[in-house]
Motif scaffolding. Structure first.
Motif, PDB file in Angstrom:
ATOM      1  N   ASP A   1      45.171 -44.901 -54.207  1.00 14.35           N
ATOM      2  CA  ASP A   1      45.129 -44.646 -52.770  1.00 14.35           C
ATOM      3  C   ASP A   1      46.521 -44.927 -52.220  1.00 14.35           C
ATOM      4  O   ASP A   1      46.929 -46.078 -52.079  1.00 14.35           O
ATOM      5  CB  ASP A   1      44.095 -45.549 -52.108  1.00 14.35           C
ATOM      6  CG  ASP A   1      43.907 -45.245 -50.624  1.00 14.35           C
ATOM      7  OD1 ASP A   1      44.735 -44.505 -50.061  1.00 14.35           O
ATOM      8  OD2 ASP A   1      42.943 -45.753 -50.035  1.00 14.35           O
ATOM      9  N   ALA A   2      47.269 -43.860 -51.901  1.00 19.88           N
ATOM     10  CA  ALA A   2      48.637 -44.036 -51.420  1.00 19.88           C
ATOM     11  C   ALA A   2      48.684 -44.799 -50.109  1.00 19.88           C
ATOM     12  O   ALA A   2      49.671 -45.474 -49.811  1.00 19.88           O
ATOM     13  CB  ALA A   2      49.310 -42.676 -51.255  1.00 19.88           C
TER      14      ALA A   2
ATOM     15  N   GLU B   1      53.841 -44.794 -45.801  1.00 20.09           N
ATOM     16  CA  GLU B   1      53.271 -44.430 -44.505  1.00 20.09           C
ATOM     17  C   GLU B   1      53.751 -43.056 -44.082  1.00 20.09           C
ATOM     18  O   GLU B   1      54.754 -42.543 -44.596  1.00 20.09           O
ATOM     19  CB  GLU B   1      53.673 -45.461 -43.452  1.00 20.09           C
ATOM     20  CG  GLU B   1      55.178 -45.582 -43.268  1.00 20.09           C
ATOM     21  CD  GLU B   1      55.572 -46.654 -42.279  1.00 20.09           C
ATOM     22  OE1 GLU B   1      54.674 -47.337 -41.756  1.00 20.09           O
ATOM     23  OE2 GLU B   1      56.784 -46.800 -42.030  1.00 20.09           O
ATOM     24  N   MET B   2      53.021 -42.460 -43.144  1.00 15.18           N
ATOM     25  CA  MET B   2      53.449 -41.194 -42.569  1.00 15.18           C
ATOM     26  C   MET B   2      54.532 -41.460 -41.526  1.00 15.18           C
ATOM     27  O   MET B   2      54.605 -42.542 -40.945  1.00 15.18           O
ATOM     28  CB  MET B   2      52.263 -40.464 -41.930  1.00 15.18           C
ATOM     29  CG  MET B   2      51.149 -40.090 -42.900  1.00 15.18           C
ATOM     30  SD  MET B   2      51.697 -39.010 -44.247  1.00 15.18           S
ATOM     31  CE  MET B   2      50.111 -38.379 -44.830  1.00 15.18           C
ATOM     32  N   ASN B   3      55.367 -40.452 -41.302  1.00 11.56           N
ATOM     33  CA  ASN B   3      56.459 -40.629 -40.348  1.00 11.56           C
ATOM     34  C   ASN B   3      55.970 -40.623 -38.894  1.00 11.56           C
ATOM     35  O   ASN B   3      54.782 -40.401 -38.631  1.00 11.56           O
ATOM     36  CB  ASN B   3      57.546 -39.565 -40.568  1.00 11.56           C
ATOM     37  CG  ASN B   3      57.036 -38.151 -40.292  1.00 11.56           C
ATOM     38  OD1 ASN B   3      56.291 -37.902 -39.359  1.00 11.56           O
ATOM     39  ND2 ASN B   3      57.456 -37.201 -41.117  1.00 11.56           N
TER      40      ASN B   3
ATOM     41  N   PRO C   1      48.154 -40.796 -47.827  1.00  9.66           N
ATOM     42  CA  PRO C   1      47.926 -41.678 -46.676  1.00  9.66           C
ATOM     43  C   PRO C   1      47.228 -40.902 -45.569  1.00  9.66           C
ATOM     44  O   PRO C   1      47.429 -39.681 -45.438  1.00  9.66           O
ATOM     45  CB  PRO C   1      49.349 -42.080 -46.255  1.00  9.66           C
ATOM     46  CG  PRO C   1      50.196 -41.832 -47.451  1.00  9.66           C
ATOM     47  CD  PRO C   1      49.571 -40.661 -48.156  1.00  9.66           C
ATOM     48  N   PRO C   2      46.406 -41.552 -44.775  1.00 12.58           N
ATOM     49  CA  PRO C   2      45.718 -40.828 -43.710  1.00 12.58           C
ATOM     50  C   PRO C   2      46.676 -40.298 -42.654  1.00 12.58           C
ATOM     51  O   PRO C   2      47.724 -40.894 -42.389  1.00 12.58           O
ATOM     52  CB  PRO C   2      44.766 -41.886 -43.124  1.00 12.58           C
ATOM     53  CG  PRO C   2      45.387 -43.194 -43.481  1.00 12.58           C
ATOM     54  CD  PRO C   2      46.041 -42.976 -44.812  1.00 12.58           C
TER      55      PRO C   2
ATOM     56  N   GLU D   1      61.651 -43.515 -47.093  1.00 16.38           N
ATOM     57  CA  GLU D   1      61.373 -44.779 -47.782  1.00 16.38           C
ATOM     58  C   GLU D   1      60.039 -44.737 -48.508  1.00 16.38           C
ATOM     59  O   GLU D   1      59.886 -45.315 -49.590  1.00 16.38           O
ATOM     60  CB  GLU D   1      61.398 -45.930 -46.781  1.00 16.38           C
ATOM     61  CG  GLU D   1      62.739 -46.202 -46.121  1.00 16.38           C
ATOM     62  CD  GLU D   1      63.102 -45.189 -45.040  1.00 16.38           C
ATOM     63  OE1 GLU D   1      64.304 -45.111 -44.692  1.00 16.38           O
ATOM     64  OE2 GLU D   1      62.199 -44.476 -44.556  1.00 16.38           O
ATOM     65  N   SER D   2      59.066 -44.042 -47.932  1.00 15.06           N
ATOM     66  CA  SER D   2      57.743 -43.955 -48.544  1.00 15.06           C
ATOM     67  C   SER D   2      57.776 -43.229 -49.877  1.00 15.06           C
ATOM     68  O   SER D   2      57.024 -43.558 -50.800  1.00 15.06           O
ATOM     69  CB  SER D   2      56.772 -43.251 -47.598  1.00 15.06           C
ATOM     70  OG  SER D   2      56.552 -44.028 -46.438  1.00 15.06           O
TER      71      SER D   2
END
Length: 216
Positions: free
Chosen positions: A176-177, A184-186, A133-134, A196-197
């Motif tokens: 693509d994560a 998502e990023m924290n 993820p970005p 959770e991700s």
């Protein structure tokens, strides 16, 4: 039993930003993937914080993925599938790499893996590349901002599309994560996965792994 190697950086290692620790095995994506795939699979976790595709970090040794991948593959041979999720650390300002440069690093990494035929089942390298993820724009205001440097989020955002194009060019599986629901990023450093991700990622990867290996 099919062997799946998960090769990556701190997000494969399970870095937990909240306390600078590590998620337990049953909470990080390779461990969850093992649980979901079951006893017909052997998931090997090979995550290292700070790892890059091809760059030697001038501040820390041993983080060049290109130099590590052959020994890793030979350690776990015969390998049915290699899963690679790297690229976040390659955006660091000290490497002076554009998104295009990082993607060329991915290409060099893939081509090197293709030479490791003796480590794969039937001598046929099978690879699944996952674009992380970005990085969130807010990363620079956190504890890791000065270490990462400027514009990492911009390069990170551009990489996923370039990674996909590179994988298509070399007939490599791609995910693509950042497009997986729930991944998502924290909100601590904006560059590491939430608890959770890890589960959402593992669930999506599980389905893809089964699709790929059922082709054999």
């Amino acid at each position: 039993m099919k062997t799946v190697v998960c090769f990556g950086d701190s997000n494969t290692h399970g870095y937990r930003s909240e306390d600078f620790g590590r998620f337990p095995l049953n909470e990080r994506y390779p461990g969850i993937l093992q649980e979901l795939l079951g006893s017909d699979y052997d998931v090997k976790e090979e995550g290292l914080s700070g790892r890059t595709f091809v760059f030697d970090d001038p501040l820390f040794e041993g983080l060049n993925g290109l130099k590590a991948i052959r020994p890793v593959l030979k350690t776990h041979e015969p390998v049915d599938l290699l899963i690679v999720m790297l690229g976040t650390n390659d955006t660091k300002e000290r490497f002076s790499a554009t998104a295009t440069n990082i993607t060329r690093g991915l290409e060099r990494f893939i081509l090197h893996v293709f030479t490791c035929t003796d480590a794969f089942v039937n001598g046929e390298p099978r690879v699944l590349v996952i674009a992380p993820p970005p990085i969130g724009e807010e990363y620079f205001s956190t504890y890791c901002g000065e270490d990462m440097g400027h514009d990492c989020h911009i390069k990170s955002e551009r990489c996923s599309k370039l990674f996909e194009e590179m994988c298509k060019l070399h007939n490599v599986e791609f995910m693509d994560a950042g497009k997986i629901s729930g991944v998502e990023m924290n909100k601590v450093d904006y560059m590491h996965l939430t608890k959770e991700s890890h589960r959402h990622l593992a669930e999506a990867v599980c389905e893809r792994v089964k699709e790929i290996l059922e082709e054999q």
